[in-house]
Structures are given as structure tokens and as C-alpha cells.
Enzyme design. Sequence first.
Site, short mmCIF file in Angstrom:
data_model
loop_
_atom_site.label_atom_id
_atom_site.label_comp_id
_atom_site.label_asym_id
_atom_site.label_seq_id
_atom_site.Cartn_x
_atom_site.Cartn_y
_atom_site.Cartn_z
N ASN A 150 17.32 -17.44 54.04
CA ASN A 150 17.90 -16.29 54.75
C ASN A 150 16.93 -15.13 54.98
O ASN A 150 17.12 -14.36 55.91
CB ASN A 150 19.18 -15.81 54.04
CG ASN A 150 18.93 -15.33 52.64
OD1 ASN A 150 18.05 -15.83 51.95
ND2 ASN A 150 19.72 -14.38 52.20
N LYS A 173 7.34 -23.08 47.29
CA LYS A 173 8.18 -24.05 47.99
C LYS A 173 9.26 -23.32 48.78
O LYS A 173 10.25 -22.84 48.22
CB LYS A 173 8.84 -25.03 47.02
CG LYS A 173 9.45 -26.21 47.80
CD LYS A 173 10.81 -26.63 47.30
CE LYS A 173 12.00 -26.06 48.00
NZ LYS A 173 12.26 -26.44 49.36
N GLY A 226 18.36 -17.93 45.63
CA GLY A 226 19.21 -18.91 46.32
C GLY A 226 20.60 -18.90 45.73
O GLY A 226 21.09 -17.86 45.28
N SER A 227 21.22 -20.07 45.72
CA SER A 227 22.62 -20.14 45.29
C SER A 227 22.75 -20.14 43.77
O SER A 227 21.80 -20.48 43.05
CB SER A 227 23.24 -21.42 45.84
OG SER A 227 22.61 -22.54 45.27
N GLY A 231 20.43 -22.14 41.06
CA GLY A 231 19.81 -21.24 40.08
C GLY A 231 20.13 -21.65 38.65
O GLY A 231 19.26 -21.69 37.78
N GLU A 248 17.41 -14.89 41.29
CA GLU A 248 18.15 -13.95 42.12
C GLU A 248 19.16 -14.77 42.89
O GLU A 248 18.78 -15.63 43.68
CB GLU A 248 17.18 -13.24 43.06
CG GLU A 248 17.77 -12.11 43.79
CD GLU A 248 18.32 -11.12 42.80
OE1 GLU A 248 19.55 -10.93 42.84
OE2 GLU A 248 17.57 -10.59 41.98
N CYS A 282 22.38 -11.83 50.54
CA CYS A 282 23.00 -11.79 49.21
C CYS A 282 23.56 -10.40 48.93
O CYS A 282 24.38 -10.24 48.03
CB CYS A 282 22.01 -12.22 48.14
SG CYS A 282 20.45 -11.40 48.25
N GLN A 329 26.44 -24.48 57.09
CA GLN A 329 26.86 -23.10 56.81
C GLN A 329 28.01 -22.71 57.73
O GLN A 329 28.96 -22.05 57.31
CB GLN A 329 25.66 -22.16 56.97
CG GLN A 329 25.91 -20.75 56.51
CD GLN A 329 26.16 -20.62 55.01
OE1 GLN A 329 25.40 -21.12 54.20
NE2 GLN A 329 27.25 -19.95 54.64
N GLU A 381 31.10 -16.62 47.13
CA GLU A 381 30.17 -16.16 48.17
C GLU A 381 30.34 -17.03 49.41
O GLU A 381 30.24 -18.25 49.34
CB GLU A 381 28.72 -16.26 47.66
CG GLU A 381 27.74 -15.69 48.66
CD GLU A 381 26.31 -15.61 48.13
OE1 GLU A 381 25.79 -16.64 47.67
OE2 GLU A 381 25.74 -14.51 48.17
N GLU A 460 13.01 -7.83 40.12
CA GLU A 460 11.93 -8.00 41.09
C GLU A 460 11.57 -6.65 41.71
O GLU A 460 12.33 -5.70 41.61
CB GLU A 460 12.37 -8.95 42.20
CG GLU A 460 12.84 -10.30 41.67
CD GLU A 460 12.86 -11.37 42.74
OE1 GLU A 460 11.79 -11.79 43.17
OE2 GLU A 460 13.97 -11.76 43.14
P1 NDP Z 1 19.96 -23.42 47.46
O1 NDP Z 1 20.14 -22.54 46.29
O2 NDP Z 1 20.27 -24.83 47.27
O3 NDP Z 1 18.44 -23.34 47.96
C1 NDP Z 1 17.52 -22.35 47.59
C2 NDP Z 1 16.15 -22.99 47.36
O4 NDP Z 1 16.22 -23.86 46.22
C3 NDP Z 1 15.68 -23.85 48.51
O5 NDP Z 1 14.28 -23.74 48.64
C4 NDP Z 1 16.06 -25.23 48.04
O6 NDP Z 1 15.34 -26.25 48.66
C5 NDP Z 1 15.73 -25.13 46.58
N1 NDP Z 1 16.34 -26.16 45.74
C6 NDP Z 1 17.47 -26.88 45.95
N2 NDP Z 1 17.69 -27.74 44.93
C7 NDP Z 1 16.68 -27.57 44.05
C8 NDP Z 1 16.34 -28.16 42.81
N3 NDP Z 1 17.09 -29.12 42.25
N4 NDP Z 1 15.23 -27.74 42.17
C9 NDP Z 1 14.48 -26.78 42.71
N5 NDP Z 1 14.72 -26.19 43.89
C10 NDP Z 1 15.82 -26.57 44.55
O7 NDP Z 1 20.75 -22.78 48.65
P2 NDP Z 1 21.17 -23.43 50.07
O8 NDP Z 1 20.09 -23.15 51.04
O9 NDP Z 1 21.58 -24.85 49.92
O10 NDP Z 1 22.43 -22.53 50.44
C11 NDP Z 1 23.69 -22.82 49.86
C12 NDP Z 1 24.44 -21.53 49.58
O11 NDP Z 1 23.69 -20.73 48.68
C13 NDP Z 1 24.68 -20.62 50.77
O12 NDP Z 1 25.79 -21.00 51.50
C14 NDP Z 1 24.85 -19.28 50.10
O13 NDP Z 1 26.16 -19.15 49.65
C15 NDP Z 1 23.91 -19.36 48.93
N6 NDP Z 1 22.62 -18.70 49.20
C16 NDP Z 1 22.37 -17.53 48.60
C17 NDP Z 1 21.20 -16.86 48.85
C18 NDP Z 1 20.91 -15.55 48.22
O14 NDP Z 1 20.00 -14.87 48.64
N7 NDP Z 1 21.63 -15.16 47.19
C19 NDP Z 1 20.19 -17.38 49.77
C20 NDP Z 1 20.53 -18.65 50.33
C21 NDP Z 1 21.71 -19.28 50.03
P3 NDP Z 1 15.79 -26.90 50.07
O15 NDP Z 1 16.66 -25.94 50.78
O16 NDP Z 1 14.50 -27.08 50.76
O17 NDP Z 1 16.45 -28.17 49.74
#
Ligand code: NDP
Length: 479
Positions: A150, A173, A226-227, A231, A248, A282, A329, A381, A460
Site C-alpha cells: 500500500n 522483500k 502488513g497484516s 505479522g 507494524e 493502516c 481486495q 480491518e 519506527e
Molecule cells: P500480508 O501481511 O500478507 O503481506 C505483507 C508482506 O508480507 C508482503 O510482502 C507479503 O509477501 C509478506 N508475506 C506474506 N506471507 C509471509 C510469510 N509467511 N513470511 C514472510 N513474509 C510474508 O498482507 P496482504 O498484502 O496479503 O494484505 C492482506 C490484508 O492485510 C489487507 O487486506 C489489509 O487488511 C492488511 N494490510 C495491512 C497493511 C498495513 O499497512 N497495516 C498493509 C497491507 C495489507 P507477498 O505479498 O509478496 O506474498
Amino acid sequence: MGQDVHGHFIGGAWVGGQATPDANPSDLENPVGLYVQGGAAEAEAGIAAAQAAFPAWSLSGLEQRLDILDRIGAELIARKAELGALLAREEGKTLAEGTGEVGRSGQFFRYYAAETLRQMGEVADSVRPGIEVQVRREPLGVIGIITPWNFPTAIPAWKIAPALAYGNCVVFKPAELVPASAWALAEIIGRSGLPAGVFNMILGPGRDVGQAIVDSPQVDAVTFTGSVETGRRIARDAVARMAKVQLEMGGKNPLVVLDDADLDTAVSAAVNGAYFATGQRCTASSRLIVTEGIHDRFVEALKARVGALKVGNALDPESQIGPVVDQNQLDQNLSYLDIGVKEGARLAMGGERLKRQTRGYFMAPALLTEAHNQMRIAREEIFGPIAAVIRVKDYDEALAVANDTDFGLTAGIVTTSLKYASHFRRHAQAGCVMVNLPTAGTDYHVPFGGRKASSYGPREQGSTAREFYTVVKTSYVAA
Ligand code: NDP
């Protein structure tokens, strides 16, 4: 590597592999380009390169680091229009938002360029006479950086810049959905004068590349955005091998609007916080908690403003809201609207799929009213252009509802009362509190992060970032 295939950056060189097209959510017929997809082997090569580069880089001169970070920052700022357009094309935020994000990313590098010269330790007398104690911070080692889609340039920037400034090596990554922005950033970093191996970028799926980084005993620390679900998994795996972790994660951020609020300020904060960047932040205001004296006026004014927002191709300068990032999404957003209505909320406007000249994931920003805080739409969320209005009696109920959530990233209040503003700043259970401002939009020179399920580990940004990127050493010297 084929001419148009964009590779990984490992040990100072570009490395090819199997490539896939990078989708453009505004125009599915026009993908952004071809980007490689790596796996555990590429991740391990990047980690090995970073580990080999660490001893020399950890002792590198401060001015060398300053110059490199400053160069990266200056190039990002100089090219923000071009790279902002690439970001908009790939992620779907508007041109203005994309350009702003790239400019902000440059500022992160410039800030941490200066921060390299502010690495001061402490000196103390020992409790034992004749002995002096020195407390200093040292680089941690190899940092694994895993980022979401995002903010495809800014989040990597706010993690990579401090990692390098404090003398660490990086294995980065990015999210699979946004390789182009990551690649453009890596290309600039790759030309900045950094020794080979200090910075590495591996493209590919999280379950392979990301998991290999999290599990590698050669990675000293992992920073993730991320999610919540991913996390939690990363924390479990990294902590099991005693790596340092910073997470985060999501938010379910409240914007409280009190009877005494300036209506225009309240509506502007809600429109910005809930809908800009297609609600994919977020820090988005997904719960609008409104006291009953202003509720109806607020909802009517908000509907008028949201109804006038122009949804369209991210590259159209007229667009105010771009497409949703991908089909998953979009499906998630639409299903939450159904869930909300089934739970008893009213879909006051929006939520339709929109057709534009190009095929993309466009949806009308949606407003749910008559929501209450126990509904799933108020607890989970959503991450889309959707906000839910929760009507409350007074300030006390508003504060209780605002804090009744698993998350705690940002919280906002719109009021002209100093008493309520001060009380809210003190009692909102969130990492960042905004008064008469949107819940989204933060500075880069001060800490950023949340409480409860939103964050884990040190904050951060700003100089606080050193808590994560360094380790403390205490040394004793007898005179
Ligand atoms: P994820 O948390 O799955 O992805 C975030 C990052 O983690 C990506 O680079 C992803 O890789 C990576 N990742 C996924 N699985 C693993 C793992 N097992 N080990 C290490 N790294 C991993 O979020 P999504 O993109 O799937 O989004 C899903 C939901 O998460 C959204 O709908 C939203 O609700 C939330 N989200 C929240 C964010 C925030 O800023 N708080 C940001 C983005 C999403 P890859 O995508 O390449 O598979």
C-alpha cells in the site's frame, strides 16, 4: 536476463529468473512490466551477500553513509513526478498521492543522512572509583525488511534508510503486487555508491522469499509491515530463533466528531482519512464516531463531499480516488459491505463497482451508517474506501467506543473544546493521536507506531528508529 525483465539485486548485481507481469489495477490490459519471482535460493544468496558485506560496512565512515543516503534522497525527490506516476500505475493511488509518496521517501533518506552524524553515546562515572563507563550503540547486522503493497516506496524507504544509516546490511522483500516501485528504488540505491552486498532486494512471494528471510539464522532482525495474521506468524517464527522483530500491522482507527466540531473540519478529516489512497492505509479512519447533536448534519455533509469525489484511472490527473489494488481486495471490500448490511448497518451511499474507459478495480466510496461497535465492520480491518458511522450520546461514550478495539494505531478527534481535546490526547489508546486532523498523515522525524494488535517492538521513524536498528554496548575502562 531478457531485455525487459527486471531482476533481483544481489551482491551488487542484477540477477534474472522466471518473470511474471506486474498488473496495473487501473488498466488490466496494460501491465507495468515483467518482474522476476524468486524463492528461498535467491533469498539465501541475498542474505549471504549481506552477511559478507557487514563487517566492512558496520565500520564505514559516517560521511560515506551520509553522502550515499543523501544522494538516494536527492534522486528520489528530483524524480518524484516520474516515479510517482510509476507508483500510481502499479498500486492505483492517484498521481498526486504517488508523487507525494516518492517525495516523502526521499525525505526519509535525507533525514537519516543527517541522522548518521547524530549517533552520540553516553559517558558515566562508574560506581567504582577510577572507572569510566561508556554506553554506545552498534549496528545489529543483517536486517530483513518485508513490506506491503500500500506504500510501495515510502515503507521500504522508512526501513531501508535507518538500517543503512546505523551501519546495517539489508535484505529487502517487497510485496508481490508492487515490484516496479521496489525495483526503481533498488535501482537508485544500487547506483548510490554503496559497497556490493550492503543492500539486496529479492522479488517473489512472501511464503517463499519472506519466510526464508524470517527463518534464516543469518538474519539478525526482521522489520515487517502488513497484516496482523502475517505479522503474528513472523513474530512467532523469528522470536523462536531469538531474532529481533518489529511489526507494524493493521488499524481500526476511530475519528471522533463532537457536537462542538467545526463541520467543515470534521468532514474534510473524514474524507481524507477514510477515502484518500482508496482507504488502503493502516491509518485510515474506518470508524467515524459521531455524537448525536451533529450526527445528521455530519452524515449529510459527508455524503455530499464523498458523492462528488471523482473515481478513476490513477494516471488521470482529475482522479481523486484510484482503483482498489486487486481483485482479492475488491472482493474483500464488497463482502464487508454485505456483512455490514446483514449485521444491521445501512449502506447510505456507494459500494458499487464502477466502469471506466479502461478495465480496472474501480468502486464507489461507501458509507455505512447506523453501525455499532460490535459489528464485524467496526472490528476488522477492511482496507478499502469504506467508513462506518457509529452514533454515540456524548464524549464519554465516544472515548469508550474509540478505545473498544483490538487495534491502537491512530485515533482522531474533531472538536473546538480544549477540555475534550486534551482529555482525548491523554486517554486515547493509540500510538498516534490527531486533533482536528485526519487520522492518516504523519511526519517522518518523529516516532510512528501503535499499541495492542497494531504494532510490536520498538517504534519506527525519527531518531527512535535506532532502538530497533542498533544494539547497546556498555564498556568499562579503568583509568
Ligand atoms: P500480508 O501481511 O500478507 O503481506 C505483507 C508482506 O508480507 C508482503 O510482502 C507479503 O509477501 C509478506 N508475506 C506474506 N506471507 C509471509 C510469510 N509467511 N513470511 C514472510 N513474509 C510474508 O498482507 P496482504 O498484502 O496479503 O494484505 C492482506 C490484508 O492485510 C489487507 O487486506 C489489509 O487488511 C492488511 N494490510 C495491512 C497493511 C498495513 O499497512 N497495516 C498493509 C497491507 C495489507 P507477498 O505479498 O509478496 O506474498
